[in-house]
Design an enzyme around this catalytic site. Sequence first.
Site, mmCIF file in Angstrom:
data_model
loop_
_atom_site.group_PDB
_atom_site.id
_atom_site.type_symbol
_atom_site.label_atom_id
_atom_site.label_comp_id
_atom_site.label_asym_id
_atom_site.label_seq_id
_atom_site.Cartn_x
_atom_site.Cartn_y
_atom_site.Cartn_z
ATOM 1 N N ASP A 39 0.984 -1.044 -0.152
ATOM 2 C CA ASP A 39 0.103 0.149 -0.108
ATOM 3 C C ASP A 39 0.895 1.124 0.051
ATOM 4 O O ASP A 39 2.069 1.297 0.360
ATOM 5 C CB ASP A 39 -0.923 -0.213 1.146
ATOM 6 C CG ASP A 39 -1.937 1.073 1.320
ATOM 7 O OD1 ASP A 39 -2.431 1.529 0.351
ATOM 8 O OD2 ASP A 39 -2.500 1.425 2.345
ATOM 9 N N ASP A 98 0.019 5.112 0.808
ATOM 10 C CA ASP A 98 -0.313 5.936 2.309
ATOM 11 C C ASP A 98 -0.379 5.055 3.508
ATOM 12 O O ASP A 98 -1.107 4.045 3.570
ATOM 13 C CB ASP A 98 -1.686 6.732 1.997
ATOM 14 C CG ASP A 98 -1.625 7.651 1.088
ATOM 15 O OD1 ASP A 98 -1.279 8.708 1.237
ATOM 16 O OD2 ASP A 98 -2.400 7.496 0.062
#
Length: 273
Positions: free
Chosen positions: A35, A37
């Site tokens: 991922d 953020d």
Amino acid sequence: MNAPAATVRDLPHALHDADRFTAQLAGRRPAVFLDYDGVLTPIVDRPEDALISDGMRDTVRALARRCPVCVVSGRDRTVVQQLMGIDDLVVAGSHGFDIWSPQEGTIAHDAGSGFSDLIAKVTDRLRSDLGAVPGVVIEPKKASVALHYRLVDPDQHPRTAATVDAVLAEYEGQLKVTPGKMVYELQPKIDWNKGRAVEYLLTTLGLDSDDVVPLYLGDDVTDEDAFRVLSGRGVGIIVGHPDDPEVAGRPTAADFVLSSPAEVERLLSTLAR
């Protein structure tokens, strides 16, 4: 009776419990899914400020020379690529609706198109109803729209929730909402998520073999779909500090924990050796 779901506090640490983590690899070659953020960058108040550090960028590049690396983000794919400053990784943006590889360009799949008009209408509705609320950030994407309220006065939180409920009612059967860290993500109501995207990438990239162990690092509710998909076949690592109220008490299907992006960088550096 099913065992109670684990929380961050229950999980072994991918660095401190290195022997347990290494045992999960069992000599297989890793394929790493990240991922953006909260994993490659800390969570920030404004989405546009989430810039990857030079050290993390160098580490990801070094890892990509060692094994397959894919970024799977709720962000628009082109936005993630711009923020990373890396253009030679496979990126699945918009929760996997928009997949791109440096070899093939856009990787088409049935879930990836046909929703632009719906998302445009929903975006206009959110801007009309909430655009004047101080702190609201409305982020349209290729196949979703995100309503960020981290900077919104808590007194206005019920208004944002009520607006989301009203939009879901207006487009009943067409939309679903995925809650995240101070964000509502409105998406087409189809069976597609980060977990499905990871499954698709494992097959499409030829990584669904017994000699490959997929690792997925994520921090948010939307990453739980990927953790569940990899349960028993790969390794899920949730990124979040045990004292963070947005993470600590939330049930997770992950296998290990890391406390911060700084620890993510340390782990990726180890894998890149």
